[in-house]
Write a protein that holds these residues in place. Structure first.
Motif, PDB file in Angstrom:
ATOM      1  N   ASP A 217      -3.913  -2.523   9.425  1.00 45.81           N
ATOM      2  CA  ASP A 217      -4.879  -2.795   8.373  1.00 45.81           C
ATOM      3  C   ASP A 217      -4.490  -2.149   7.047  1.00 45.81           C
ATOM      4  OD1 ASP A 217      -6.449  -4.312  10.028  1.00 45.81           O
ATOM      5  OD2 ASP A 217      -7.879  -2.717  10.482  1.00 45.81           O
ATOM      6  N   SER A 218      -3.336  -1.478   7.013  1.00 48.26           N
ATOM      7  CA  SER A 218      -2.886  -0.776   5.815  1.00 48.26           C
ATOM      8  C   SER A 218      -1.696  -1.489   5.186  1.00 48.26           C
ATOM      9  CB  SER A 218      -2.469   0.664   6.160  1.00 48.26           C
ATOM     10  OG  SER A 218      -3.535   1.396   6.726  1.00 48.26           O
ATOM     11  N   ILE A 219      -1.522  -1.253   3.902  1.00 48.22           N
ATOM     12  CA  ILE A 219      -0.312  -1.681   3.189  1.00 48.22           C
ATOM     13  C   ILE A 219       0.492  -0.418   2.926  1.00 48.22           C
ATOM     14  CG2 ILE A 219       0.609  -2.720   1.087  1.00 48.22           C
ATOM     15  CD1 ILE A 219      -1.993  -4.358   0.913  1.00 48.22           C
ATOM     16  N   ASP A 220       1.652  -0.315   3.527  1.00 52.54           N
ATOM     17  CA  ASP A 220       2.415   0.931   3.529  1.00 52.54           C
ATOM     18  C   ASP A 220       3.408   0.959   2.367  1.00 52.54           C
ATOM     19  OD1 ASP A 220       3.792   3.224   4.069  1.00 52.54           O
ATOM     20  OD2 ASP A 220       4.326   2.706   6.124  1.00 52.54           O
ATOM     21  N   LEU A 221       3.123   1.833   1.392  1.00 55.40           N
ATOM     22  CA  LEU A 221       4.023   2.050   0.260  1.00 55.40           C
ATOM     23  C   LEU A 221       4.663   3.438   0.307  1.00 55.40           C
ATOM     24  CD1 LEU A 221       2.148   0.434  -2.783  1.00 55.40           C
ATOM     25  CD2 LEU A 221       4.213  -0.386  -1.646  1.00 55.40           C
ATOM     26  N   ILE A 222       4.679   4.057   1.477  1.00 55.06           N
ATOM     27  CA  ILE A 222       5.327   5.359   1.618  1.00 55.06           C
ATOM     28  C   ILE A 222       6.839   5.139   1.649  1.00 55.06           C
ATOM     29  CG2 ILE A 222       5.639   7.371   3.110  1.00 55.06           C
ATOM     30  CD1 ILE A 222       2.710   7.015   3.966  1.00 55.06           C
ATOM     31  N   ALA A 223       7.555   5.780   0.740  1.00 49.14           N
ATOM     32  CA  ALA A 223       8.984   5.495   0.564  1.00 49.14           C
ATOM     33  C   ALA A 223       9.816   5.891   1.775  1.00 49.14           C
ATOM     34  CB  ALA A 223       9.506   6.212  -0.679  1.00 49.14           C
ATOM     35  N   ALA A 224       9.344   6.856   2.558  1.00 46.62           N
ATOM     36  CA  ALA A 224      10.086   7.324   3.719  1.00 46.62           C
ATOM     37  C   ALA A 224       9.725   6.560   4.985  1.00 46.62           C
ATOM     38  CB  ALA A 224       9.831   8.820   3.934  1.00 46.62           C
ATOM     39  N   SER A 225       8.881   5.541   4.886  1.00 40.97           N
ATOM     40  CA  SER A 225       8.452   4.775   6.050  1.00 40.97           C
ATOM     41  C   SER A 225       9.149   3.424   6.087  1.00 40.97           C
ATOM     42  CB  SER A 225       6.935   4.540   6.005  1.00 40.97           C
ATOM     43  OG  SER A 225       6.227   5.741   6.129  1.00 40.97           O
ATOM     44  N   ASN A 226       9.136   2.835   7.264  1.00 41.03           N
ATOM     45  CA  ASN A 226       9.583   1.459   7.400  1.00 41.03           C
ATOM     46  C   ASN A 226       9.069   0.920   8.726  1.00 41.03           C
ATOM     47  OD1 ASN A 226      10.827  -0.983   6.840  1.00 41.03           O
ATOM     48  ND2 ASN A 226      12.814  -0.069   6.386  1.00 41.03           N
ATOM     49  N   ALA A 227       9.092  -0.389   8.870  1.00 37.59           N
ATOM     50  CA  ALA A 227       8.786  -1.034  10.143  1.00 37.59           C
ATOM     51  C   ALA A 227      10.113  -1.348  10.808  1.00 37.59           C
ATOM     52  CB  ALA A 227       7.990  -2.324   9.911  1.00 37.59           C
ATOM     53  N   PRO A 228      10.421  -0.730  11.947  1.00 35.29           N
ATOM     54  CA  PRO A 228      11.729  -0.952  12.568  1.00 35.29           C
ATOM     55  C   PRO A 228      11.888  -2.384  13.052  1.00 35.29           C
ATOM     56  CG  PRO A 228      10.306   0.304  14.038  1.00 35.29           C
ATOM     57  CD  PRO A 228       9.600   0.213  12.726  1.00 35.29           C
TER      58      PRO A 228
ATOM     59  N   GLY B 164      -5.522   9.283  -3.013  1.00 33.53           N
ATOM     60  CA  GLY B 164      -6.843   9.020  -2.442  1.00 33.53           C
ATOM     61  C   GLY B 164      -7.417   7.677  -2.878  1.00 33.53           C
ATOM     62  N   ARG B 165      -7.236   7.338  -4.136  1.00 35.22           N
ATOM     63  CA  ARG B 165      -7.744   6.044  -4.624  1.00 35.22           C
ATOM     64  C   ARG B 165      -7.077   4.883  -3.877  1.00 35.22           C
ATOM     65  NH1 ARG B 165      -8.874   5.830 -11.153  1.00 35.22           N
ATOM     66  NH2 ARG B 165     -10.432   7.495 -11.219  1.00 35.22           N
ATOM     67  N   LEU B 166      -5.771   4.970  -3.723  1.00 37.94           N
ATOM     68  CA  LEU B 166      -5.082   3.892  -3.024  1.00 37.94           C
ATOM     69  C   LEU B 166      -5.473   3.845  -1.548  1.00 37.94           C
ATOM     70  CD1 LEU B 166      -1.489   3.886  -4.561  1.00 37.94           C
ATOM     71  CD2 LEU B 166      -3.529   2.644  -5.284  1.00 37.94           C
ATOM     72  N   GLN B 167      -5.686   5.004  -0.965  1.00 35.00           N
ATOM     73  CA  GLN B 167      -6.092   5.017   0.439  1.00 35.00           C
ATOM     74  C   GLN B 167      -7.462   4.367   0.619  1.00 35.00           C
ATOM     75  OE1 GLN B 167      -5.743   8.819   2.365  1.00 35.00           O
ATOM     76  NE2 GLN B 167      -5.978   7.955   4.396  1.00 35.00           N
ATOM     77  N   ASP B 168      -8.342   4.513  -0.368  1.00 33.29           N
ATOM     78  CA  ASP B 168      -9.636   3.829  -0.318  1.00 33.29           C
ATOM     79  C   ASP B 168      -9.464   2.314  -0.208  1.00 33.29           C
ATOM     80  OD1 ASP B 168     -10.991   6.221  -0.543  1.00 33.29           O
ATOM     81  OD2 ASP B 168     -11.343   6.037  -2.700  1.00 33.29           O
ATOM     82  N   LEU B 169      -8.328   1.815  -0.685  1.00 31.37           N
ATOM     83  CA  LEU B 169      -8.056   0.371  -0.657  1.00 31.37           C
ATOM     84  C   LEU B 169      -7.205  -0.034   0.539  1.00 31.37           C
ATOM     85  CD1 LEU B 169      -7.128  -0.074  -4.436  1.00 31.37           C
ATOM     86  CD2 LEU B 169      -9.395  -0.166  -3.365  1.00 31.37           C
ATOM     87  N   GLY B 170      -6.886   0.935   1.403  1.00 26.49           N
ATOM     88  CA  GLY B 170      -6.018   0.643   2.538  1.00 26.49           C
ATOM     89  C   GLY B 170      -4.550   0.605   2.163  1.00 26.49           C
ATOM     90  N   ILE B 171      -4.185   1.251   1.051  1.00 29.44           N
ATOM     91  CA  ILE B 171      -2.799   1.308   0.600  1.00 29.44           C
ATOM     92  C   ILE B 171      -2.294   2.730   0.787  1.00 29.44           C
ATOM     93  CG2 ILE B 171      -1.229   1.038  -1.363  1.00 29.44           C
ATOM     94  CD1 ILE B 171      -3.253  -0.985  -2.510  1.00 29.44           C
ATOM     95  N   LEU B 172      -1.202   2.896   1.541  1.00 31.73           N
ATOM     96  CA  LEU B 172      -0.671   4.221   1.851  1.00 31.73           C
ATOM     97  C   LEU B 172       0.428   4.594   0.860  1.00 31.73           C
ATOM     98  CD1 LEU B 172      -0.339   3.856   5.741  1.00 31.73           C
ATOM     99  CD2 LEU B 172      -2.333   4.588   4.402  1.00 31.73           C
ATOM    100  N   SER B 173       0.361   5.816   0.337  1.00 33.84           N
ATOM    101  CA  SER B 173       1.357   6.334  -0.598  1.00 33.84           C
ATOM    102  C   SER B 173       1.418   7.839  -0.391  1.00 33.84           C
ATOM    103  CB  SER B 173       0.955   6.001  -2.044  1.00 33.84           C
ATOM    104  OG  SER B 173      -0.277   6.629  -2.367  1.00 33.84           O
ATOM    105  N   ASN B 174       2.172   8.542  -1.215  1.00 33.43           N
ATOM    106  CA  ASN B 174       2.107  10.005  -1.107  1.00 33.43           C
ATOM    107  C   ASN B 174       2.270  10.679  -2.460  1.00 33.43           C
ATOM    108  OD1 ASN B 174       5.186   9.407  -0.391  1.00 33.43           O
ATOM    109  ND2 ASN B 174       5.102  11.518  -1.108  1.00 33.43           N
TER     110      ASN B 174
END
Length: 423
Positions: free
Chosen positions: A19-30, A326-336
């Motif tokens: 349910d999230s959109i992952d924009l964490i630079a160190a993450s990926n979907a294998p 925090g703002r992006l997480q409220d929208l289901g967008i992951l960042s750091n």
């Protein structure tokens, strides 16, 4: 025994991530070949210690064949004379490289963690700083770029045994040729940590540090390379014995067969035209996002990106990095959140926000999707007030975008088509 408690937690995590959109630079979907590993059988719990072809366990001949396959593929993908695929992480690969090349108390030189260096490059509280004398360099404060002439002057003054080049939050291409020249001038060995850019290097989109003499290359596997957790060490044949013994028995004992199977499959994918098309899309998506954020009035460290990541500079806004995250997480967008060079705020608050495009590219986001996502991020970070109405409106847009994620087979078809077009 059926473990309901654990099953509920895993179900919640799976749903949360999907349910999230992952924009964490160190993450990926294998890739699916390593994520859907039901066919691996006993490999999931087999382990053994020792070097390739010389393990003090009975019944490890097939284990060695899997490891040899991973080694051969790593050497081919990165053009290295030798590869050790046993490190369980990129950080352990770094520690093994230091152990092979230095004695306790020797001087190593690396980018300060406050400028984008990794913890394992010599954070004051990391074990590296207890074992070695760490001398740091920083990016140029006015540009955020690597100041190669200043780095040379520091190296000439400090005469380190090791120079580390490779970063967690540097959005520009690294000139490994210049680093190699500096290392040779002062009698140091260059360690290139390509954990973040390994996929770009494998695809020929970034300079390959294995091409330079006496250079040791380290990387993790789970970022742009699209694998699962693990590490790789690459080095000239002349350093093979020192590197291998630094891994075993120097730091690690048993190695899991499942990790080697995953790595071998990942490296086979990394040699394919589809993988190269994917990496080109990762970079183009990052540049597109950077352009939209810049046009919308946000500042970016170094003014843009050459890679898969970008760092938003929030100092001219009312937000901290933690606020923006925090703002992006409220929208289901992951960042750091991320510290900026010379950041007056502490790491857990910070003045920057790091974003990356590997995962959204793995989920098939195209130019139109990235433009919409960047516009959502821009609206969230530029909003004067963060009230329920804004959150609801932007969350609806993010939900529509989230539903556009493509399954693996559709993504593979998309990238295969891109690879054919480029030929």
């Amino acid at each position: 025994m059926h473990d309901l408690e654990l099953e509920r937690l895993l179900t919640r995590e799976n749903q949360h991530y999907l349910d999230s959109i992952d924009l964490i630079a160190a993450s990926n979907a294998p890739i699916a070949a390593v994520r859907d590993n039901h066919a691996w059988g006993v490999a999931q719990f087999r382990s053994a210690e020792g070097h390739l072809g010389n393990k003090p366990y009975a019944g490890t001949s097939i284990f060695d064949e899997v490891e040899r396959l991973a080694v051969e593929r790593a050497r081919a993908v990165f053009g290295a004379e030798h590869a050790n695929v046993q490190p369980v992480s990129g950080s352990l690969a770094n520690l093994a490289a230091y152990r092979a090349l230095m004695k306790p108390g020797d001087t190593m030189m690396a980018m300060a963690t406050t400028s984008g260096g990794h913890l394992s490059h010599g954070h004051p509280k990391h074990i590296v700083s207890e074992l070695y004398r760490v001398v740091t360099y920083t990016v140029a404060p006015e540009t955020g770029l690597l100041p190669y002439d200043d780095i040379r002057r520091i190296a000439e003054r400090e005469r380190p045994r090791v120079i580390v080049a490779g970063y967690s939050a540097y959005p520009r291409a690294v000139d490994f040729a210049r680093f190699s020249g500096i290392a040779q001038e002062v009698g140091a060995t260059l360690i290139a940590d390509i954990s973040h850019i390994a996929g770009l290097v494998a695809a020929g989109l970034h300079d390959n540090p294995s091409a330079y003499p006496d250079t040791v290359v380290t990387t993790s596997v789970e970022k742009t390379l699209r694998g699962t957790r693990g590490g790789i060490l690459l080095c000239p044949a002349s350093l093979r014995a020192r590197i291998d013994s630094a891994v075993f028995p120097g730091l690690q004992s048993s190695v899991g067969m499942a990790g080697l199977v995953s790595l071998a499959a990942t490296l086979k994918d990394a040699a394919s035209p589809v993988f190269r098309a994917y990496q080109r899309r990762v970079v183009s998506n990052a540049r597109r996002m950077a352009g939209i954020l810049l046009d919308g009035g946000l500042d970016l460290l170094t003014g843009g990106t050459d890679t898969h990541l970008l760092v938003v500079d929030l100092t001219r806004t009312a937000l901290t990095g933690r606020d923006a995250e925090g703002r992006l997480q409220d929208l289901g967008i992951l960042s750091n959140r991320n510290m900026l060079p010379g950041d007056p705020r502490p790491p857990f608050v910070a003045s920057g926000l790091r974003l990356g495009t590997p995962t959204i590219t793995s989920r098939g986001y195209d130019d139109e999707d990235v433009a919409e996502l960047a516009d959502i991020v821009l609206a969230a970070l530029r909003a004067d007030d963060w009230d329920a109405t804004k959150v609801t409106l932007l969350r609806k847009r993010a939900d529509v975008l989230r539903a556009r994620a493509r399954p693996d087979d559709a993504l593979s078809d998309l990238m295969a088509s891109a690879a054919r077009d480029e030929r």
